[in-house]
Design a protein around this motif. Sequence first.
Motif, short mmCIF file in Angstrom:
data_model
loop_
_atom_site.label_atom_id
_atom_site.label_comp_id
_atom_site.label_asym_id
_atom_site.label_seq_id
_atom_site.Cartn_x
_atom_site.Cartn_y
_atom_site.Cartn_z
N LEU A 102 -1.65 2.42 10.47
CA LEU A 102 -0.85 1.22 10.62
C LEU A 102 -0.28 1.11 12.03
CD1 LEU A 102 0.48 -1.27 9.42
CD2 LEU A 102 2.33 0.20 8.60
N ALA A 103 0.20 2.23 12.56
CA ALA A 103 0.76 2.21 13.91
C ALA A 103 -0.30 1.83 14.94
CB ALA A 103 1.36 3.59 14.24
N ALA A 104 -1.52 2.32 14.73
CA ALA A 104 -2.60 1.99 15.67
C ALA A 104 -2.94 0.51 15.62
CB ALA A 104 -3.84 2.83 15.33
N LEU A 105 -2.95 -0.07 14.42
CA LEU A 105 -3.25 -1.49 14.30
C LEU A 105 -2.14 -2.34 14.91
CD1 LEU A 105 -4.64 -1.58 10.64
CD2 LEU A 105 -5.94 -1.83 12.77
N LEU A 106 -0.89 -1.93 14.73
CA LEU A 106 0.22 -2.68 15.28
C LEU A 106 0.18 -2.70 16.80
CD1 LEU A 106 3.15 -1.53 12.98
CD2 LEU A 106 2.05 -3.76 13.01
N ALA A 107 -0.35 -1.64 17.40
CA ALA A 107 -0.43 -1.58 18.86
C ALA A 107 -1.36 -2.65 19.42
CB ALA A 107 -0.91 -0.20 19.29
N LEU A 108 -2.25 -3.20 18.56
CA LEU A 108 -3.21 -4.19 19.01
C LEU A 108 -2.75 -5.62 18.79
CD1 LEU A 108 -6.44 -2.52 17.58
CD2 LEU A 108 -5.53 -2.35 19.91
N ALA B 178 4.83 -7.92 11.48
CA ALA B 178 3.65 -7.42 10.77
C ALA B 178 3.99 -6.19 9.94
CB ALA B 178 2.54 -7.10 11.76
N LEU B 179 4.82 -5.32 10.51
CA LEU B 179 5.21 -4.10 9.80
C LEU B 179 6.05 -4.44 8.57
CD1 LEU B 179 5.21 -1.06 9.66
CD2 LEU B 179 7.09 -1.02 11.31
N VAL B 180 6.99 -5.38 8.72
CA VAL B 180 7.81 -5.80 7.58
C VAL B 180 6.94 -6.41 6.49
CG1 VAL B 180 9.55 -7.48 6.83
CG2 VAL B 180 9.95 -6.11 8.89
N ALA B 181 6.01 -7.26 6.86
CA ALA B 181 5.13 -7.89 5.87
C ALA B 181 4.29 -6.85 5.14
CB ALA B 181 4.23 -8.92 6.56
N ASN B 182 3.82 -5.86 5.88
CA ASN B 182 3.02 -4.80 5.27
C ASN B 182 3.82 -4.03 4.23
OD1 ASN B 182 2.37 -1.65 5.46
ND2 ASN B 182 0.45 -2.75 5.74
N VAL B 183 5.06 -3.67 4.58
CA VAL B 183 5.90 -2.90 3.66
C VAL B 183 6.27 -3.74 2.44
CG1 VAL B 183 8.12 -1.75 3.39
CG2 VAL B 183 6.79 -1.41 5.48
N GLN B 184 6.59 -5.01 2.65
CA GLN B 184 6.94 -5.87 1.52
C GLN B 184 5.78 -6.00 0.54
OE1 GLN B 184 8.14 -9.36 3.75
NE2 GLN B 184 10.31 -8.87 3.54
N ALA B 185 4.56 -6.10 1.05
CA ALA B 185 3.40 -6.20 0.18
C ALA B 185 3.21 -4.91 -0.61
CB ALA B 185 2.15 -6.51 1.01
N ARG B 186 3.44 -3.78 0.02
CA ARG B 186 3.28 -2.50 -0.67
C ARG B 186 4.35 -2.30 -1.73
NH1 ARG B 186 2.51 1.12 4.68
NH2 ARG B 186 2.46 2.92 3.25
N ILE B 187 5.57 -2.77 -1.48
CA ILE B 187 6.62 -2.70 -2.49
C ILE B 187 6.25 -3.56 -3.69
CG2 ILE B 187 9.01 -3.34 -3.02
CD1 ILE B 187 9.76 -2.53 -0.18
#
Length: 316
Positions: free
Chosen positions: A6-12, A142-151
Amino acid sequence: MAVRLLAALLALLPGTFAFAASGTALPRVMSTNLCADMLVLGLADPAQIVSVSRKSQDPRRTDMYEQARRHPVNDGSAEEVLALRPDVVLASRRWQARHQAALFERHGIEIVTVPYPTDWDGIFASTRQIAGRLGRSAAGEALVANVQARIAHLQAITHPARALYLRPNGGTAGAGTYVDAVFQAASVRNHATESGRRGWGRVALEDVVTDPPDVFVVSSMLNDTAYARSGFARHPLMRTLLAERPVVRMDGNDWGCSNWQLIEAAEDIAAQLARLSPPAQLSLSQAPLSPSGGGVEGETTNGRQQITASPTQVPQ
């Protein structure tokens, strides 16, 4: 693995290029403790990172150690900050109390306090805040959206078990703590919260014995080793309970920083509970231990599935 990917994708993400297109370079950033490191490694563009703390490169403390090893380390001293001259330093309140902010301001260095929220709304807000200070707002969203979807995915499955977070010295966490937030995300009932506890504190041995949880959640964080000789952890009744009840073991320190990484802890707890038993059958009888500590009364053939974990104990 999920954290590193996830961190690698966010860097892009395009936020970096948008910031550069505005004519302003991304701020150079330095982190001075492990929790600050996790925010920097998760949100910043790698080219921004001037230095991370030494602990971030310890595999016993975080699963982001490989990513951290790509950057120079620091020991959190004021001298290192002044020598490296970052634009932004992420630090704890304790670190700031030991150093004069005015000194850094004279050198054009901004000190940003690492927040320690206690619920998901606070985590999302602080993620956006830190991302904005780093010029990485798009990465934060993007990180917030990712975490919300996983929750949302986790909460589609309900686990009826009551779980008690337990440290070797009897420490636990009720309502208004990030541990409670993790349990909520994993759709697990918090034994401490349901018992009326708020915040952090120690649970009485007799309360655990007379009203035991269905599942214990224990951590193996390095800073817990000082409590390992506690009489609570060594008491025969406590050892019996831990041998007869399922134990979910949380390894590493990643869930001790009260940030977006808590989703990893929630997913870990949910996965371990799923391996123990189908969710609808996980709740155990609430029979207390006998005064002699010789097992659990009434836990026989009553038609309910009996779950027995391998003999274990609070991490030592």
